[in-house]
Design an enzyme around this catalytic site. Sequence first.
Site, PDB file in Angstrom:
ATOM      1  N   ASP A 137      -6.963   4.450  -4.524  1.00  0.00           N
ATOM      2  CA  ASP A 137      -7.644   4.305  -3.233  1.00  0.00           C
ATOM      3  C   ASP A 137      -8.259   5.682  -2.978  1.00  0.00           C
ATOM      4  OD1 ASP A 137      -7.840   2.257  -0.820  1.00  0.00           O
ATOM      5  OD2 ASP A 137      -7.485   4.191   0.102  1.00  0.00           O
TER       6      ASP A 137
ATOM      7  N   LYS B  61       0.866  -1.192   0.000  1.00  0.00           N
ATOM      8  CA  LYS B  61       0.000   0.000   0.000  1.00  0.00           C
ATOM      9  C   LYS B  61       0.889   1.224   0.000  1.00  0.00           C
ATOM     10  CE  LYS B  61      -4.401   1.112   0.173  1.00  0.00           C
ATOM     11  NZ  LYS B  61      -5.577   0.363  -0.303  1.00  0.00           N
TER      12      LYS B  61
HETATM   13  P1  NDP Z   1     -12.889   8.099  -2.854  1.00  0.00           P
HETATM   14  O1  NDP Z   1     -11.784   9.051  -2.673  1.00  0.00           O
HETATM   15  O2  NDP Z   1     -13.460   7.897  -4.202  1.00  0.00           O
HETATM   16  O3  NDP Z   1     -14.102   8.464  -1.871  1.00  0.00           O
HETATM   17  C1  NDP Z   1     -13.920   8.491  -0.503  1.00  0.00           C
HETATM   18  C2  NDP Z   1     -15.240   8.789   0.163  1.00  0.00           C
HETATM   19  O4  NDP Z   1     -15.118   8.540   1.553  1.00  0.00           O
HETATM   20  C3  NDP Z   1     -15.656  10.249   0.037  1.00  0.00           C
HETATM   21  O5  NDP Z   1     -17.050  10.335   0.071  1.00  0.00           O
HETATM   22  C4  NDP Z   1     -15.007  10.865   1.262  1.00  0.00           C
HETATM   23  O6  NDP Z   1     -15.630  12.069   1.714  1.00  0.00           O
HETATM   24  C5  NDP Z   1     -15.185   9.779   2.291  1.00  0.00           C
HETATM   25  N1  NDP Z   1     -14.051   9.824   3.244  1.00  0.00           N
HETATM   26  C6  NDP Z   1     -12.752   9.565   2.976  1.00  0.00           C
HETATM   27  N2  NDP Z   1     -11.985   9.746   4.060  1.00  0.00           N
HETATM   28  C7  NDP Z   1     -12.830  10.129   5.026  1.00  0.00           C
HETATM   29  C8  NDP Z   1     -12.663  10.462   6.386  1.00  0.00           C
HETATM   30  N3  NDP Z   1     -11.439  10.425   6.962  1.00  0.00           N
HETATM   31  N4  NDP Z   1     -13.772  10.788   7.092  1.00  0.00           N
HETATM   32  C9  NDP Z   1     -14.996  10.785   6.501  1.00  0.00           C
HETATM   33  N5  NDP Z   1     -15.221  10.498   5.220  1.00  0.00           N
HETATM   34  C10 NDP Z   1     -14.162  10.177   4.498  1.00  0.00           C
HETATM   35  O7  NDP Z   1     -12.357   6.701  -2.255  1.00  0.00           O
HETATM   36  P2  NDP Z   1     -12.882   5.216  -2.514  1.00  0.00           P
HETATM   37  O8  NDP Z   1     -14.349   5.215  -2.722  1.00  0.00           O
HETATM   38  O9  NDP Z   1     -11.999   4.617  -3.541  1.00  0.00           O
HETATM   39  O10 NDP Z   1     -12.521   4.520  -1.123  1.00  0.00           O
HETATM   40  C11 NDP Z   1     -13.453   4.433  -0.044  1.00  0.00           C
HETATM   41  C12 NDP Z   1     -13.027   3.296   0.867  1.00  0.00           C
HETATM   42  O11 NDP Z   1     -12.997   2.074   0.119  1.00  0.00           O
HETATM   43  C13 NDP Z   1     -11.647   3.429   1.496  1.00  0.00           C
HETATM   44  O12 NDP Z   1     -11.644   2.820   2.768  1.00  0.00           O
HETATM   45  C14 NDP Z   1     -10.773   2.592   0.562  1.00  0.00           C
HETATM   46  O13 NDP Z   1      -9.597   2.135   1.194  1.00  0.00           O
HETATM   47  C15 NDP Z   1     -11.721   1.455   0.240  1.00  0.00           C
HETATM   48  N6  NDP Z   1     -11.444   0.675  -0.957  1.00  0.00           N
HETATM   49  C16 NDP Z   1     -11.289   1.268  -2.178  1.00  0.00           C
HETATM   50  C17 NDP Z   1     -11.072   0.488  -3.307  1.00  0.00           C
HETATM   51  C18 NDP Z   1     -10.987   1.072  -4.662  1.00  0.00           C
HETATM   52  O14 NDP Z   1     -10.861   0.298  -5.611  1.00  0.00           O
HETATM   53  N7  NDP Z   1     -11.064   2.368  -4.859  1.00  0.00           N
HETATM   54  C19 NDP Z   1     -10.936  -0.979  -3.188  1.00  0.00           C
HETATM   55  C20 NDP Z   1     -11.184  -1.496  -1.871  1.00  0.00           C
HETATM   56  C21 NDP Z   1     -11.403  -0.677  -0.821  1.00  0.00           C
HETATM   57  P3  NDP Z   1     -14.825  13.474   1.600  1.00  0.00           P
HETATM   58  O15 NDP Z   1     -14.832  13.799   0.147  1.00  0.00           O
HETATM   59  O16 NDP Z   1     -15.614  14.418   2.435  1.00  0.00           O
HETATM   60  O17 NDP Z   1     -13.449  13.215   2.149  1.00  0.00           O
HETATM   61  O1  2IT Z   2      -8.018  -1.411  -0.852  1.00  0.00           O
HETATM   62  C1  2IT Z   2      -7.945  -1.903  -1.992  1.00  0.00           C
HETATM   63  O2  2IT Z   2      -8.090  -3.111  -2.201  1.00  0.00           O
HETATM   64  C2  2IT Z   2      -7.694  -0.991  -3.118  1.00  0.00           C
HETATM   65  N1  2IT Z   2      -7.615   0.229  -2.918  1.00  0.00           N
HETATM   66  C3  2IT Z   2      -7.507  -1.533  -4.509  1.00  0.00           C
HETATM   67  C4  2IT Z   2      -6.126  -2.073  -4.698  1.00  0.00           C
HETATM   68  C5  2IT Z   2      -5.763  -2.466  -6.100  1.00  0.00           C
HETATM   69  O3  2IT Z   2      -4.584  -2.777  -6.277  1.00  0.00           O
HETATM   70  O4  2IT Z   2      -6.604  -2.475  -6.994  1.00  0.00           O
END
Ligand code: NDP
Ligand code: 2IT
Length: 447
Positions: free
Chosen positions: A168, A128
Amino acid sequence: MLRSKYAKSVYAAASAGAPHQPEFLQAVHEVFESIEPVLRQNPEFQNQAILERLIEPDRQIIFRVAWTDDRGRVNVNRGWRIEFNNALGPYKGGLRFHLSVNTGIVKFLGFEQIFKNSLTGLWLGGGKGGSDFDPRGRSDGEVMRFCQSFMSELYRHIGATVDVPAGDVGVGEREIGYLFGQYKRLTRDFSGVLTGKKPDFGGSLARPEATGYGLCYLTAEVLRLLKNDSFADKTVAISGSGNVAIFAAEKAAELGAKVLTMSDSGGYIYDPNGVHLGLVKEIKLQRRGRIAEYVKNRAGAKYVANKKAWQVPCDIALPCATQNELVASDARQLVKNGCQIVAEGANMPTAPDAVKILRQNDVIFAPAKAANAGGVAVSALEMAQGAGHLAWDFATVDARLQEIMIDIVGRCLDAAARHDRHNDLAAGANIAGFERVARAMLDQGIV
Ligand code: NDP
Ligand code: 2IT
Protein backbone atom coordinates in the site's frame (compact mmCIF):
# COMPACT_ATOMS: atom_id res chain seq x y z
CA MET A 1 -28.25 10.61 7.37
CA LEU A 2 -29.07 7.18 8.74
CA ARG A 3 -32.77 6.36 8.90
CA SER A 4 -32.85 2.69 9.87
CA LYS A 5 -33.08 2.28 13.64
CA TYR A 6 -30.78 -0.71 13.55
CA ALA A 7 -28.02 0.98 11.51
CA LYS A 8 -28.36 4.12 13.63
CA SER A 9 -27.96 2.28 16.92
CA VAL A 10 -24.95 0.25 15.74
CA TYR A 11 -23.34 3.41 14.35
CA ALA A 12 -23.97 5.26 17.63
CA ALA A 13 -22.28 2.45 19.54
CA ALA A 14 -19.35 2.50 17.11
CA SER A 15 -18.97 6.28 17.54
CA ALA A 16 -19.04 5.96 21.30
CA GLY A 17 -16.45 3.18 21.16
CA ALA A 18 -14.11 4.86 18.66
CA PRO A 19 -14.35 8.63 19.12
CA HIS A 20 -10.76 9.12 17.96
CA GLN A 21 -11.14 7.16 14.75
CA PRO A 22 -12.89 9.60 12.37
CA GLU A 23 -11.80 7.85 9.17
CA PHE A 24 -13.12 4.52 10.43
CA LEU A 25 -16.45 6.08 11.41
CA GLN A 26 -16.65 7.83 8.03
CA ALA A 27 -16.20 4.50 6.23
CA VAL A 28 -18.79 2.76 8.43
CA HIS A 29 -21.34 5.55 8.00
CA GLU A 30 -20.96 5.52 4.24
CA VAL A 31 -21.58 1.77 4.03
CA PHE A 32 -24.49 1.84 6.49
CA GLU A 33 -26.25 4.63 4.56
CA SER A 34 -26.23 2.56 1.38
CA ILE A 35 -27.36 -0.74 2.83
CA GLU A 36 -30.46 0.45 4.69
CA PRO A 37 -32.85 -0.97 2.07
CA VAL A 38 -31.10 -4.36 2.35
CA LEU A 39 -31.47 -4.30 6.14
CA ARG A 40 -35.18 -3.55 5.84
CA GLN A 41 -35.70 -6.50 3.49
CA ASN A 42 -33.61 -8.93 5.55
CA PRO A 43 -34.53 -8.84 9.25
CA GLU A 44 -32.26 -11.83 9.84
CA PHE A 45 -29.25 -9.52 9.48
CA GLN A 46 -30.38 -7.66 12.58
CA ASN A 47 -31.42 -10.83 14.41
CA GLN A 48 -27.97 -12.29 13.80
CA ALA A 49 -26.18 -9.02 14.71
CA ILE A 50 -24.43 -8.86 11.35
CA LEU A 51 -23.58 -5.15 11.58
CA GLU A 52 -22.27 -5.42 15.14
CA ARG A 53 -20.07 -8.32 14.07
CA LEU A 54 -18.92 -6.59 10.88
CA ILE A 55 -17.60 -3.48 12.56
CA GLU A 56 -15.68 -5.37 15.24
CA PRO A 57 -12.44 -6.78 13.76
CA ASP A 58 -11.75 -10.47 14.40
CA ARG A 59 -8.50 -9.31 16.02
CA GLN A 60 -6.20 -6.30 16.16
CA ILE A 61 -2.50 -6.91 16.54
CA ILE A 62 -0.39 -3.92 17.63
CA PHE A 63 3.31 -4.33 18.19
CA ARG A 64 6.64 -2.61 18.76
CA VAL A 65 9.09 -2.40 15.85
CA ALA A 66 12.61 -1.59 17.05
CA TRP A 67 15.36 -1.10 14.47
CA THR A 68 18.75 0.52 14.10
CA ASP A 69 19.36 3.35 11.64
CA ASP A 70 22.56 3.98 9.65
CA ARG A 71 23.97 6.15 12.41
CA GLY A 72 23.59 3.36 14.92
CA ARG A 73 20.64 4.94 16.71
CA VAL A 74 17.81 2.75 17.92
CA ASN A 75 14.39 3.74 16.57
CA VAL A 76 11.02 2.49 17.74
CA ASN A 77 7.88 2.45 15.61
CA ARG A 78 4.48 0.89 16.04
CA GLY A 79 3.21 -1.90 13.79
CA TRP A 80 -0.39 -2.95 13.11
CA ARG A 81 -2.18 -5.86 11.53
CA ILE A 82 -5.95 -5.77 11.81
CA GLU A 83 -7.61 -9.00 10.75
CA PHE A 84 -11.11 -7.77 10.11
CA ASN A 85 -13.24 -10.48 8.57
CA ASN A 86 -12.50 -13.86 6.97
CA ALA A 87 -15.97 -14.97 5.94
CA LEU A 88 -14.98 -14.96 2.27
CA GLY A 89 -11.35 -16.10 2.44
CA PRO A 90 -8.03 -15.49 4.19
CA TYR A 91 -7.61 -11.94 5.53
CA LYS A 92 -6.24 -9.94 2.63
CA GLY A 93 -5.09 -6.36 2.34
CA GLY A 94 -2.04 -4.18 2.14
CA LEU A 95 0.53 -2.78 4.56
CA ARG A 96 0.91 1.00 4.71
CA PHE A 97 4.13 2.64 5.90
CA HIS A 98 3.40 6.33 6.47
CA LEU A 99 3.83 8.75 9.33
CA SER A 100 0.06 9.24 9.55
CA VAL A 101 -0.76 5.56 10.24
CA ASN A 102 -2.75 4.94 13.42
CA THR A 103 -5.43 2.51 14.60
CA GLY A 104 -8.29 4.51 13.04
CA ILE A 105 -6.60 4.64 9.63
CA VAL A 106 -5.82 0.91 9.62
CA LYS A 107 -9.38 0.14 10.74
CA PHE A 108 -10.92 2.27 8.00
CA LEU A 109 -8.74 0.61 5.39
CA GLY A 110 -9.46 -2.87 6.76
CA PHE A 111 -13.20 -2.22 6.90
CA GLU A 112 -13.28 -0.96 3.30
CA GLN A 113 -11.21 -3.94 2.22
CA ILE A 114 -13.93 -6.40 3.34
CA PHE A 115 -16.42 -5.01 0.81
CA LYS A 116 -13.87 -4.37 -1.94
CA ASN A 117 -12.63 -7.93 -1.71
CA SER A 118 -16.19 -9.23 -1.67
CA LEU A 119 -16.95 -7.28 -4.86
CA THR A 120 -14.15 -9.04 -6.75
CA GLY A 121 -16.11 -12.28 -6.47
CA LEU A 122 -12.91 -14.06 -5.37
CA TRP A 123 -12.02 -15.87 -2.10
CA LEU A 124 -10.73 -12.92 -0.11
CA GLY A 125 -11.39 -11.79 3.44
CA GLY A 126 -10.51 -8.30 4.64
CA GLY A 127 -7.55 -7.02 6.63
CA LYS A 128 -4.99 -4.24 6.67
CA GLY A 129 -1.79 -3.31 8.45
CA GLY A 130 1.17 -1.04 8.47
CA SER A 131 3.33 1.20 10.55
CA ASP A 132 3.91 4.84 11.39
CA PHE A 133 7.43 4.35 9.97
CA ASP A 134 8.30 7.14 7.51
CA PRO A 135 10.36 5.65 4.67
CA ARG A 136 11.19 9.03 3.14
CA GLY A 137 14.91 9.75 3.19
CA ARG A 138 15.73 6.29 4.56
CA SER A 139 18.48 4.21 2.93
CA ASP A 140 17.85 0.72 1.51
CA GLY A 141 19.66 -0.72 4.54
CA GLU A 142 17.39 1.13 6.96
CA VAL A 143 14.27 0.06 5.10
CA MET A 144 15.53 -3.54 5.10
CA ARG A 145 16.25 -3.55 8.85
CA PHE A 146 12.87 -1.97 9.55
CA CYS A 147 11.08 -4.58 7.39
CA GLN A 148 12.98 -7.42 9.09
CA SER A 149 12.02 -6.18 12.53
CA PHE A 150 8.40 -5.65 11.45
CA MET A 151 8.23 -9.22 10.11
CA SER A 152 9.88 -10.67 13.22
CA GLU A 153 6.56 -10.08 14.95
CA LEU A 154 4.14 -10.26 12.01
CA TYR A 155 5.24 -13.72 10.82
CA ARG A 156 3.43 -15.57 13.61
CA HIS A 157 0.08 -14.06 12.62
CA ILE A 158 0.09 -14.57 8.84
CA GLY A 159 0.12 -17.47 6.38
CA ALA A 160 -0.85 -18.31 2.81
CA THR A 161 -4.29 -19.59 3.92
CA VAL A 162 -4.59 -17.37 6.99
CA ASP A 163 -3.67 -13.76 6.28
CA VAL A 164 -1.86 -12.49 3.18
CA PRO A 165 -0.50 -8.92 3.34
CA ALA A 166 0.57 -6.89 0.29
CA GLY A 167 1.71 -3.35 -0.50
CA ASP A 168 0.00 0.00 0.00
CA VAL A 169 1.36 3.53 0.50
CA GLY A 170 5.09 3.31 1.19
CA VAL A 171 5.22 -0.44 0.55
CA GLY A 172 6.18 -1.66 -2.92
CA GLU A 173 8.26 -4.45 -4.44
CA ARG A 174 11.37 -3.50 -2.47
CA GLU A 175 9.64 -3.70 0.91
CA ILE A 176 7.71 -6.86 0.01
CA GLY A 177 11.03 -8.47 -0.97
CA TYR A 178 12.61 -7.68 2.41
CA LEU A 179 9.48 -8.77 4.29
CA PHE A 180 9.35 -12.05 2.36
CA GLY A 181 13.05 -12.72 2.96
CA GLN A 182 12.62 -12.38 6.70
CA TYR A 183 9.40 -14.45 6.73
CA LYS A 184 11.22 -17.25 4.96
CA ARG A 185 14.21 -17.02 7.25
CA LEU A 186 11.98 -17.39 10.30
CA THR A 187 9.67 -20.10 8.99
CA ARG A 188 11.54 -21.87 6.16
CA ASP A 189 8.21 -21.64 4.31
CA PHE A 190 8.33 -20.52 0.68
CA SER A 191 4.65 -19.85 0.08
CA GLY A 192 2.26 -17.17 -1.10
CA VAL A 193 2.18 -15.47 2.27
CA LEU A 194 2.64 -12.01 0.75
CA THR A 195 1.56 -10.69 -2.63
CA GLY A 196 3.32 -8.07 -4.70
CA LYS A 197 6.49 -10.18 -4.81
CA LYS A 198 8.74 -9.91 -7.81
CA PRO A 199 7.79 -12.41 -10.53
CA ASP A 200 11.17 -14.14 -10.19
CA PHE A 201 10.23 -15.46 -6.74
CA GLY A 202 6.52 -16.14 -6.83
CA GLY A 203 5.02 -12.80 -7.79
CA SER A 204 2.57 -12.19 -10.59
CA LEU A 205 3.23 -10.26 -13.74
CA ALA A 206 0.95 -7.20 -13.95
CA ARG A 207 0.61 -6.83 -10.14
CA PRO A 208 2.46 -3.45 -10.14
CA GLU A 209 0.17 -2.24 -12.95
CA ALA A 210 -3.01 -3.82 -11.62
CA THR A 211 -4.57 -1.08 -9.49
CA GLY A 212 -4.01 1.74 -11.99
CA TYR A 213 -4.89 -0.35 -15.04
CA GLY A 214 -7.95 -1.75 -13.26
CA LEU A 215 -9.08 1.76 -12.37
CA CYS A 216 -9.02 2.69 -16.06
CA TYR A 217 -10.73 -0.54 -17.17
CA LEU A 218 -13.53 0.16 -14.73
CA THR A 219 -13.77 3.83 -15.72
CA ALA A 220 -13.87 2.90 -19.40
CA GLU A 221 -16.69 0.41 -18.79
CA VAL A 222 -18.69 2.94 -16.77
CA LEU A 223 -18.25 5.60 -19.47
CA ARG A 224 -19.33 3.09 -22.10
CA LEU A 225 -22.45 1.96 -20.25
CA LEU A 226 -23.62 5.25 -18.76
CA LYS A 227 -22.46 7.78 -21.35
CA ASN A 228 -21.82 5.78 -24.50
CA ASP A 229 -18.37 7.33 -24.34
CA SER A 230 -14.69 6.41 -23.81
CA PHE A 231 -11.26 7.74 -22.79
CA ALA A 232 -10.48 8.78 -26.37
CA ASP A 233 -9.53 12.46 -26.59
CA LYS A 234 -10.48 13.14 -22.97
CA THR A 235 -8.38 15.16 -20.55
CA VAL A 236 -7.51 13.48 -17.25
CA ALA A 237 -6.42 14.96 -13.91
CA ILE A 238 -4.58 12.52 -11.65
CA SER A 239 -3.40 13.11 -8.09
CA GLY A 240 -0.50 11.22 -6.59
CA SER A 241 2.58 9.95 -8.37
CA GLY A 242 3.02 6.57 -6.72
CA ASN A 243 2.20 3.07 -7.83
CA VAL A 244 -1.50 3.61 -8.49
CA ALA A 245 -1.17 7.05 -10.12
CA ILE A 246 1.64 6.05 -12.48
CA PHE A 247 -0.10 3.02 -13.94
CA ALA A 248 -3.46 4.80 -14.11
CA ALA A 249 -1.73 7.50 -16.16
CA GLU A 250 -0.12 4.85 -18.38
CA LYS A 251 -3.41 3.10 -19.17
CA ALA A 252 -5.40 6.34 -19.59
CA ALA A 253 -2.87 7.50 -22.20
CA GLU A 254 -2.95 4.09 -23.88
CA LEU A 255 -6.74 4.39 -24.15
CA GLY A 256 -6.38 7.70 -25.97
CA ALA A 257 -6.66 10.30 -23.22
CA LYS A 258 -4.31 13.13 -22.34
CA VAL A 259 -3.10 13.13 -18.71
CA LEU A 260 -2.60 16.71 -17.59
CA THR A 261 -1.60 16.46 -13.94
CA MET A 262 0.15 14.36 -11.32
CA SER A 263 1.07 15.32 -7.76
CA ASP A 264 2.59 14.45 -4.42
CA SER A 265 2.13 15.91 -0.96
CA GLY A 266 4.22 18.96 -2.01
CA GLY A 267 2.11 20.09 -4.98
CA TYR A 268 1.13 19.19 -8.53
CA ILE A 269 2.58 19.32 -12.03
CA TYR A 270 0.55 20.49 -15.02
CA ASP A 271 1.70 19.49 -18.47
CA PRO A 272 -0.55 20.83 -21.25
CA ASN A 273 1.13 18.47 -23.73
CA GLY A 274 0.26 15.40 -21.69
CA VAL A 275 2.39 14.02 -18.87
CA HIS A 276 5.56 12.27 -20.11
CA LEU A 277 5.39 9.00 -18.22
CA GLY A 278 8.93 7.89 -18.97
CA LEU A 279 10.13 10.95 -17.12
CA VAL A 280 7.75 10.44 -14.18
CA LYS A 281 8.85 6.80 -13.86
CA GLU A 282 12.49 7.79 -13.91
CA ILE A 283 11.95 10.38 -11.17
CA LYS A 284 9.61 8.37 -8.95
CA LEU A 285 10.43 4.71 -9.54
CA GLN A 286 14.16 4.83 -10.28
CA ARG A 287 15.35 7.82 -8.25
CA ARG A 288 12.61 7.94 -5.58
CA GLY A 289 12.53 11.70 -6.16
CA ARG A 290 9.83 14.38 -5.90
CA ILE A 291 7.35 15.24 -8.64
CA ALA A 292 8.60 18.86 -8.64
CA GLU A 293 11.71 17.60 -10.48
CA TYR A 294 9.55 16.93 -13.56
CA VAL A 295 9.46 20.56 -14.69
CA LYS A 296 13.27 20.83 -14.79
CA ASN A 297 13.30 18.47 -17.76
CA ARG A 298 10.07 19.31 -19.53
CA ALA A 299 9.43 22.54 -21.41
CA GLY A 300 5.91 23.94 -21.09
CA ALA A 301 5.13 22.09 -17.84
CA LYS A 302 4.64 23.92 -14.56
CA TYR A 303 4.80 22.94 -10.92
CA VAL A 304 2.33 24.44 -8.48
CA ALA A 305 3.43 24.03 -4.87
CA ASN A 306 0.95 23.46 -2.03
CA LYS A 307 -2.07 23.24 -4.33
CA LYS A 308 -4.19 20.37 -5.58
CA ALA A 309 -4.59 19.21 -9.15
CA TRP A 310 -8.38 19.62 -9.08
CA GLN A 311 -8.12 23.23 -10.21
CA VAL A 312 -7.11 22.12 -13.69
CA PRO A 313 -10.07 21.65 -16.07
CA CYS A 314 -10.51 17.97 -16.98
CA ASP A 315 -13.10 15.49 -18.27
CA ILE A 316 -12.00 12.68 -15.96
CA ALA A 317 -10.60 13.00 -12.41
CA LEU A 318 -8.69 10.10 -10.86
CA PRO A 319 -7.69 10.77 -7.24
CA CYS A 320 -4.84 8.32 -6.56
CA ALA A 321 -3.03 9.69 -3.48
CA THR A 322 -4.76 9.46 -0.11
CA GLN A 323 -8.00 9.63 1.92
CA ASN A 324 -10.09 12.82 1.95
CA GLU A 325 -7.85 14.58 -0.57
CA LEU A 326 -10.82 15.76 -2.68
CA VAL A 327 -13.04 18.03 -0.58
CA ALA A 328 -16.21 20.04 -1.25
CA SER A 329 -14.43 23.06 -2.77
CA ASP A 330 -12.51 20.73 -5.12
CA ALA A 331 -15.77 19.04 -6.15
CA ARG A 332 -17.34 22.45 -6.91
CA GLN A 333 -14.34 23.34 -9.05
CA LEU A 334 -14.54 20.03 -10.95
CA VAL A 335 -18.26 20.57 -11.58
CA LYS A 336 -17.62 24.11 -12.79
CA ASN A 337 -14.94 22.85 -15.15
CA GLY A 338 -17.27 20.28 -16.72
CA CYS A 339 -15.75 17.11 -15.27
CA GLN A 340 -17.84 14.04 -16.22
CA ILE A 341 -16.56 11.38 -13.85
CA VAL A 342 -14.55 10.99 -10.65
CA ALA A 343 -13.15 7.47 -10.20
CA GLU A 344 -11.24 6.71 -7.01
CA GLY A 345 -7.82 5.06 -7.32
CA ALA A 346 -6.93 5.83 -3.70
CA ASN A 347 -8.94 4.54 -0.74
CA MET A 348 -11.73 6.98 0.27
CA PRO A 349 -10.09 10.03 -1.37
CA THR A 350 -13.38 11.87 -1.80
CA ALA A 351 -14.85 13.44 1.35
CA PRO A 352 -18.59 12.76 1.93
CA ASP A 353 -19.73 16.35 1.25
CA ALA A 354 -17.71 16.33 -1.99
CA VAL A 355 -19.46 13.12 -3.07
CA LYS A 356 -22.80 14.83 -2.41
CA ILE A 357 -21.86 17.78 -4.65
CA LEU A 358 -20.76 15.48 -7.47
CA ARG A 359 -24.01 13.53 -7.20
CA GLN A 360 -26.19 16.66 -7.16
CA ASN A 361 -24.47 17.81 -10.34
CA ASP A 362 -24.69 14.52 -12.22
CA VAL A 363 -20.97 13.85 -12.16
CA ILE A 364 -20.52 10.07 -12.20
CA PHE A 365 -18.81 8.83 -9.03
CA ALA A 366 -17.00 5.47 -9.06
CA PRO A 367 -16.11 4.56 -5.45
CA ALA A 368 -12.77 3.11 -4.36
CA LYS A 369 -14.13 -0.28 -3.32
CA ALA A 370 -15.08 -0.91 -6.90
CA ALA A 371 -12.65 1.28 -8.79
CA ASN A 372 -9.36 0.27 -7.15
CA ALA A 373 -10.17 -3.41 -6.61
CA GLY A 374 -7.84 -4.38 -9.47
CA GLY A 375 -4.84 -4.45 -7.15
CA VAL A 376 -6.26 -6.93 -4.72
CA ALA A 377 -7.85 -8.90 -7.55
CA VAL A 378 -4.45 -9.50 -9.14
CA SER A 379 -3.13 -10.31 -5.66
CA ALA A 380 -5.71 -13.11 -5.65
CA LEU A 381 -4.44 -14.20 -9.06
CA GLU A 382 -0.92 -14.19 -7.58
CA MET A 383 -2.19 -16.44 -4.77
CA ALA A 384 -3.75 -18.78 -7.35
CA GLN A 385 -0.49 -18.95 -9.32
CA GLY A 386 1.44 -19.51 -6.09
CA ALA A 387 -0.85 -22.32 -4.95
CA GLY A 388 -0.48 -24.02 -8.32
CA HIS A 389 3.27 -23.30 -8.63
CA LEU A 390 2.54 -21.65 -11.95
CA ALA A 391 3.42 -18.40 -13.68
CA TRP A 392 0.94 -16.88 -16.12
CA ASP A 393 2.03 -14.46 -18.83
CA PHE A 394 1.27 -10.75 -18.67
CA ALA A 395 -1.52 -10.87 -21.25
CA THR A 396 -3.35 -13.64 -19.37
CA VAL A 397 -3.31 -11.75 -16.06
CA ASP A 398 -4.19 -8.46 -17.72
CA ALA A 399 -7.15 -10.02 -19.56
CA ARG A 400 -8.43 -11.59 -16.32
CA LEU A 401 -8.06 -8.22 -14.57
CA GLN A 402 -10.11 -6.53 -17.25
CA GLU A 403 -12.86 -9.17 -16.94
CA ILE A 404 -12.93 -8.78 -13.17
CA MET A 405 -13.27 -4.98 -13.39
CA ILE A 406 -16.10 -5.29 -15.94
CA ASP A 407 -17.85 -7.84 -13.69
CA ILE A 408 -17.55 -5.44 -10.75
CA VAL A 409 -19.34 -2.71 -12.72
CA GLY A 410 -22.11 -5.21 -13.51
CA ARG A 411 -22.46 -6.22 -9.86
CA CYS A 412 -22.64 -2.59 -8.71
CA LEU A 413 -25.21 -1.53 -11.31
CA ASP A 414 -27.31 -4.62 -10.72
CA ALA A 415 -27.37 -4.15 -6.93
CA ALA A 416 -28.17 -0.44 -7.33
CA ALA A 417 -31.04 -1.20 -9.71
CA ARG A 418 -32.50 -3.84 -7.36
CA HIS A 419 -32.76 -1.19 -4.65
CA ASP A 420 -34.05 1.74 -6.69
CA ARG A 421 -30.69 3.48 -6.83
CA HIS A 422 -30.27 3.25 -10.59
CA ASN A 423 -26.73 4.00 -11.80
CA ASP A 424 -25.57 4.90 -8.27
CA LEU A 425 -22.26 3.04 -8.27
CA ALA A 426 -21.42 3.91 -4.66
CA ALA A 427 -24.70 2.49 -3.34
CA GLY A 428 -24.36 -0.50 -5.64
CA ALA A 429 -20.80 -1.24 -4.52
CA ASN A 430 -21.75 -1.12 -0.85
CA ILE A 431 -24.87 -3.24 -1.34
CA ALA A 432 -23.27 -5.90 -3.53
CA GLY A 433 -20.15 -6.06 -1.33
CA PHE A 434 -22.25 -6.29 1.83
CA GLU A 435 -24.75 -8.88 0.57
CA ARG A 436 -22.09 -11.45 -0.25
CA VAL A 437 -20.21 -11.12 3.01
CA ALA A 438 -23.38 -10.93 5.14
CA ARG A 439 -24.79 -14.09 3.56
CA ALA A 440 -21.51 -15.93 4.13
CA MET A 441 -21.57 -14.82 7.77
CA LEU A 442 -25.12 -16.14 8.19
CA ASP A 443 -24.14 -19.45 6.60
CA GLN A 444 -21.11 -19.84 8.89
CA GLY A 445 -22.99 -19.35 12.16
CA ILE A 446 -22.34 -17.09 15.08
CA VAL A 447 -18.57 -16.77 15.33
P1 NDP B 1 2.60 5.06 -3.11
O1 NDP B 1 3.32 5.06 -1.84
O2 NDP B 1 3.19 4.38 -4.28
O3 NDP B 1 2.26 6.56 -3.56
C1 NDP B 1 1.50 7.39 -2.75
C2 NDP B 1 1.29 8.70 -3.45
O4 NDP B 1 0.29 9.43 -2.77
C3 NDP B 1 2.53 9.59 -3.44
O5 NDP B 1 2.51 10.42 -4.57
C4 NDP B 1 2.35 10.36 -2.15
O6 NDP B 1 3.04 11.61 -2.11
C5 NDP B 1 0.86 10.59 -2.12
N1 NDP B 1 0.40 10.62 -0.71
C6 NDP B 1 0.41 9.60 0.17
N2 NDP B 1 -0.03 9.99 1.37
C7 NDP B 1 -0.32 11.29 1.23
C8 NDP B 1 -0.83 12.27 2.11
N3 NDP B 1 -1.13 11.96 3.39
N4 NDP B 1 -1.03 13.51 1.61
C9 NDP B 1 -0.75 13.79 0.31
N5 NDP B 1 -0.25 12.92 -0.56
C10 NDP B 1 -0.04 11.69 -0.11
O7 NDP B 1 1.14 4.45 -2.79
P2 NDP B 1 0.06 3.82 -3.77
O8 NDP B 1 0.10 4.48 -5.09
O9 NDP B 1 0.21 2.35 -3.69
O10 NDP B 1 -1.30 4.19 -3.01
C11 NDP B 1 -2.04 5.37 -3.30
C12 NDP B 1 -3.47 5.17 -2.84
O11 NDP B 1 -4.03 4.03 -3.52
C13 NDP B 1 -3.66 4.89 -1.36
O12 NDP B 1 -4.89 5.43 -0.93
C14 NDP B 1 -3.75 3.37 -1.31
O13 NDP B 1 -4.43 2.91 -0.16
C15 NDP B 1 -4.54 3.10 -2.57
N6 NDP B 1 -4.46 1.75 -3.13
C16 NDP B 1 -3.26 1.16 -3.41
C17 NDP B 1 -3.23 -0.10 -3.98
C18 NDP B 1 -1.97 -0.75 -4.39
O14 NDP B 1 -2.04 -1.85 -4.95
N7 NDP B 1 -0.80 -0.18 -4.17
C19 NDP B 1 -4.49 -0.84 -4.23
C20 NDP B 1 -5.68 -0.10 -3.96
C21 NDP B 1 -5.64 1.14 -3.42
P3 NDP B 1 4.29 11.81 -1.09
O15 NDP B 1 5.39 11.01 -1.69
O16 NDP B 1 4.53 13.28 -1.09
O17 NDP B 1 3.83 11.29 0.24
O1 2IT C 1 -6.05 -1.12 -0.82
C1 2IT C 1 -5.78 -2.16 -1.44
O2 2IT C 1 -6.65 -2.84 -2.00
C2 2IT C 1 -4.37 -2.59 -1.50
N1 2IT C 1 -3.49 -1.88 -0.99
C3 2IT C 1 -4.00 -3.89 -2.15
C4 2IT C 1 -4.26 -5.04 -1.25
C5 2IT C 1 -3.74 -6.37 -1.72
O3 2IT C 1 -3.83 -7.30 -0.91
O4 2IT C 1 -3.28 -6.51 -2.84
